[in-house]
Design a protein around this motif. Structure first.
Motif, PDB file in Angstrom:
ATOM      1  N   PHE A 158      50.165  46.091  23.102  1.00  0.00           N
ATOM      2  CA  PHE A 158      50.317  47.068  24.178  1.00  0.00           C
ATOM      3  C   PHE A 158      51.796  47.372  24.410  1.00  0.00           C
ATOM      4  O   PHE A 158      52.627  46.455  24.453  1.00  0.00           O
ATOM      5  CB  PHE A 158      49.654  46.537  25.453  1.00  0.00           C
ATOM      6  N   PRO A 159      52.157  48.636  24.571  1.00  0.00           N
ATOM      7  CA  PRO A 159      53.573  49.030  24.649  1.00  0.00           C
ATOM      8  C   PRO A 159      54.328  48.399  25.810  1.00  0.00           C
ATOM      9  O   PRO A 159      55.535  48.144  25.702  1.00  0.00           O
ATOM     10  CB  PRO A 159      53.516  50.558  24.777  1.00  0.00           C
ATOM     11  N   ASP A 160      53.638  48.134  26.915  1.00  0.00           N
ATOM     12  CA  ASP A 160      54.304  47.531  28.068  1.00  0.00           C
ATOM     13  C   ASP A 160      54.219  46.011  28.054  1.00  0.00           C
ATOM     14  O   ASP A 160      54.610  45.357  29.026  1.00  0.00           O
ATOM     15  CB  ASP A 160      53.691  48.059  29.361  1.00  0.00           C
ATOM     16  N   GLY A 161      53.715  45.454  26.961  1.00  0.00           N
ATOM     17  CA  GLY A 161      53.612  44.008  26.870  1.00  0.00           C
ATOM     18  C   GLY A 161      52.274  43.477  27.338  1.00  0.00           C
ATOM     19  O   GLY A 161      51.378  44.226  27.733  1.00  0.00           O
ATOM     20  N   GLN A 162      52.158  42.156  27.290  1.00  0.00           N
ATOM     21  CA  GLN A 162      50.912  41.469  27.615  1.00  0.00           C
ATOM     22  C   GLN A 162      51.117  40.558  28.815  1.00  0.00           C
ATOM     23  O   GLN A 162      52.055  39.761  28.848  1.00  0.00           O
ATOM     24  CB  GLN A 162      50.450  40.631  26.421  1.00  0.00           C
ATOM     25  N   ILE A 163      50.246  40.675  29.802  1.00  0.00           N
ATOM     26  CA  ILE A 163      50.167  39.682  30.864  1.00  0.00           C
ATOM     27  C   ILE A 163      49.192  38.613  30.386  1.00  0.00           C
ATOM     28  O   ILE A 163      48.053  38.935  30.052  1.00  0.00           O
ATOM     29  CB  ILE A 163      49.682  40.307  32.189  1.00  0.00           C
ATOM     30  N   PRO A 164      49.610  37.355  30.292  1.00  0.00           N
ATOM     31  CA  PRO A 164      48.754  36.330  29.683  1.00  0.00           C
ATOM     32  C   PRO A 164      47.723  35.751  30.645  1.00  0.00           C
ATOM     33  O   PRO A 164      47.729  36.034  31.837  1.00  0.00           O
ATOM     34  CB  PRO A 164      49.765  35.256  29.269  1.00  0.00           C
ATOM     35  N   ASN A 165      46.872  34.925  30.061  1.00  0.00           N
ATOM     36  CA  ASN A 165      45.870  34.075  30.724  1.00  0.00           C
ATOM     37  C   ASN A 165      44.550  34.796  30.965  1.00  0.00           C
ATOM     38  O   ASN A 165      44.504  35.852  31.575  1.00  0.00           O
ATOM     39  CB  ASN A 165      46.397  33.465  32.017  1.00  0.00           C
ATOM     40  N   GLN A 166      43.496  34.137  30.470  1.00  0.00           N
ATOM     41  CA  GLN A 166      42.152  34.711  30.522  1.00  0.00           C
ATOM     42  C   GLN A 166      41.432  34.443  31.837  1.00  0.00           C
ATOM     43  O   GLN A 166      40.654  35.274  32.307  1.00  0.00           O
ATOM     44  CB  GLN A 166      41.306  34.125  29.383  1.00  0.00           C
ATOM     45  N   ASP A 167      41.661  33.268  32.409  1.00  0.00           N
ATOM     46  CA  ASP A 167      40.847  32.815  33.533  1.00  0.00           C
ATOM     47  C   ASP A 167      41.595  32.948  34.854  1.00  0.00           C
ATOM     48  O   ASP A 167      42.830  32.880  34.897  1.00  0.00           O
ATOM     49  CB  ASP A 167      40.454  31.352  33.344  1.00  0.00           C
ATOM     50  N   GLY A 168      40.852  33.093  35.932  1.00  0.00           N
ATOM     51  CA  GLY A 168      41.494  33.167  37.230  1.00  0.00           C
ATOM     52  C   GLY A 168      40.479  33.240  38.350  1.00  0.00           C
ATOM     53  O   GLY A 168      39.255  33.200  38.148  1.00  0.00           O
ATOM     54  N   SER A 169      41.000  33.367  39.549  1.00  0.00           N
ATOM     55  CA  SER A 169      40.164  33.515  40.736  1.00  0.00           C
ATOM     56  C   SER A 169      40.928  34.332  41.763  1.00  0.00           C
ATOM     57  O   SER A 169      42.154  34.446  41.699  1.00  0.00           O
ATOM     58  CB  SER A 169      39.804  32.145  41.318  1.00  0.00           C
ATOM     59  N   GLY A 170      40.204  34.900  42.701  1.00  0.00           N
ATOM     60  CA  GLY A 170      40.857  35.704  43.728  1.00  0.00           C
ATOM     61  C   GLY A 170      39.854  36.520  44.510  1.00  0.00           C
ATOM     62  O   GLY A 170      38.656  36.193  44.560  1.00  0.00           O
ATOM     63  N   THR A 171      40.325  37.618  45.066  1.00  0.00           N
ATOM     64  CA  THR A 171      39.504  38.458  45.936  1.00  0.00           C
ATOM     65  C   THR A 171      39.520  39.899  45.444  1.00  0.00           C
ATOM     66  O   THR A 171      40.593  40.456  45.165  1.00  0.00           O
ATOM     67  CB  THR A 171      40.044  38.418  47.379  1.00  0.00           C
ATOM     68  N   VAL A 172      38.352  40.491  45.322  1.00  0.00           N
ATOM     69  CA  VAL A 172      38.270  41.890  44.900  1.00  0.00           C
ATOM     70  C   VAL A 172      38.843  42.760  46.012  1.00  0.00           C
ATOM     71  O   VAL A 172      38.448  42.656  47.175  1.00  0.00           O
ATOM     72  CB  VAL A 172      36.803  42.294  44.611  1.00  0.00           C
ATOM     73  N   GLU A 173      39.795  43.642  45.653  1.00  0.00           N
ATOM     74  CA  GLU A 173      40.401  44.492  46.675  1.00  0.00           C
ATOM     75  C   GLU A 173      40.217  45.986  46.414  1.00  0.00           C
ATOM     76  O   GLU A 173      40.511  46.804  47.291  1.00  0.00           O
ATOM     77  CB  GLU A 173      41.890  44.168  46.832  1.00  0.00           C
ATOM     78  N   ALA A 174      39.727  46.364  45.241  1.00  0.00           N
ATOM     79  CA  ALA A 174      39.450  47.777  44.963  1.00  0.00           C
ATOM     80  C   ALA A 174      38.498  47.863  43.778  1.00  0.00           C
ATOM     81  O   ALA A 174      38.468  46.967  42.928  1.00  0.00           O
ATOM     82  CB  ALA A 174      40.740  48.541  44.658  1.00  0.00           C
ATOM     83  N   VAL A 175      37.721  48.947  43.719  1.00  0.00           N
ATOM     84  CA  VAL A 175      36.791  49.146  42.611  1.00  0.00           C
ATOM     85  C   VAL A 175      36.976  50.544  42.050  1.00  0.00           C
ATOM     86  O   VAL A 175      37.384  51.474  42.753  1.00  0.00           O
ATOM     87  CB  VAL A 175      35.324  48.934  43.043  1.00  0.00           C
ATOM     88  N   GLY A 176      36.677  50.681  40.759  1.00  0.00           N
ATOM     89  CA  GLY A 176      36.750  51.974  40.109  1.00  0.00           C
ATOM     90  C   GLY A 176      35.436  52.722  40.183  1.00  0.00           C
ATOM     91  O   GLY A 176      34.430  52.230  40.729  1.00  0.00           O
TER      92      GLY A 176
END
Length: 338
Positions: free
Chosen positions: A54-72
């Motif tokens: 990807f031209p802007d680089g890669q944000i790493p890490n597959q796993d995570g947790s958090g809170t949904v704040e917007a939907v498409g």
């Protein structure tokens, strides 16, 4: 927003703390405000192995947790505000979880509910989905895991103190299997026992084949294998009728030697496991079963669960990657909110 990214492959030093615009979810996507990011061996191996696509680089890490704040578009807005765990965020996508916000397809967030911690949610993903696959590929076992589904069956977890080993022990015990775990030290034996292993064998002090055969003379139904190059001879001697050796890890491109004749008699299966490429139905079932175990209170993290947590702030993601690369015992997490 703060985000870790890299634009070229290499060691942990290629990871940089950057400032990026908060991403907007596209059709079928959700945006998650990340609480914790989980680090797995595949994260550092991907970073070290190939340049980002990807031209802007890669944000790493597959796993995570958090809170949904917007939907498409096309995603039910009822998800907004829900606590979730994330799986496979960065696979063939630029948005991993090492950032204050990430976007993922809606199917790759799973409701965590009000009680499980965000630390637990970030520890699920790759380790637990890998373990689920390893526990369901044998013909002698069902393809679903749940309470009682493995009653009367025996599982050998090679490397019971690792993240996948811990996940396999917890899931198999939830399903009522007899779980035999191998470890390399008394300290790791304590971790495997804390995870719930029925029997623990120190392979440096005991004969694994002899000990397993004492427990299950007919052999085990599944072997969750972290080091097949070293353990193949042992695995071949303890696999039971219609059992499977599920190989999910290796150092480099090692090879294994399998004794053909002795594996024909039990119709044994030697199965290679990589979550990213496993059949979609199997992966979907894995997500459902793992989440059911979480909601049933059967999954735990922390030292009392045999999975010590090592937590780093987002700015120290490189240190977290290095810790995993060096074989940290337990689960490495990044506290994105710190």
């Amino acid at each position: 927003m703060r985000a870790i990214s890299y634009t070229k492959s290499g060691g942990p030093d290629v990871l940089e703390l950057t400032d990026r615009p908060v991403p907007e979810p596209g059709p079928g996507e959700v945006r998650v405000k990340v609480a914790f990011s989980g680090v797995n061996p595949t994260d550092w191996k991907s970073r070290a192995g190939t340049d980002p696509a990807f031209p802007d680089g890669q944000i790493p890490n597959q796993d995570g947790s958090g809170t949904v704040e917007a939907v498409g578009e096309g995603v039910d807005p009822v998800l907004v505000g829900e606590r979730v765990w994330i799986w496979e965020a960065a696979y063939q996508r630029p948005w991993g979880t090492a950032a204050e916000h990430t976007v993922v397809p809606a199917r790759q967030v799973v409701l965590l509910g009000p009680d499980p911690s965000f630390e637990l949610g970030a520890a699920l993903g790759i380790p637990f989905l890998t373990a689920h696959r390893c526990l369901t590929v044998a013909e002698s076992l069902p393809d679903r895991i749940g309470p009682g589904s493995l009653t009367g069956h025996a599982v050998l977890v090679q490397g019971g103190a690792g993240a996948v080993g811990n996940a396999a022990i917890q899931l198999a015990r939830w399903a009522d299997a007899t779980v035999i775990a191998t470890v390399s030290s008394p300290q790791k034996a304590q971790l495997a026992a804390a995870a719930g292993a029925t029997h623990v064998i120190d392979y440096k002090q005991q004969d694994v084949v002899a000990e397993v055969r004492k427990i299950v003379p007919h052999g085990v139904d599944a072997i969750v294998e972290v080091a097949a190059a070293q353990n193949a001879a042992v695995d071949a001697q303890v696999i039971g009728l219609h059992g499977a050796v599920a190989i999910y890890a290796a150092t480099g491109d090692q090879g294994i030697t399998i004794p053909i004749r002795s594996q024909m008699a039990p119709n044994a299966r030697w199965q290679f496991v990589l979550v990213y490429a496993e059949p979609e139905r199997a992966k979907a079932i894995g997500v459902e079963d793992v989440n059911a175990a979480v909601l049933d209170g059967a999954v735990r993290v922390g030292g009392e669960a045999g999975l010590p947590l090592h937590v780093y702030p987002l700015a120290e993601t490189a240190v977290a990657h290095q810790a995993v690369e060096e074989g940290a015992v337990g689960k490495v997490l990044i506290d994105v909110t710190a």
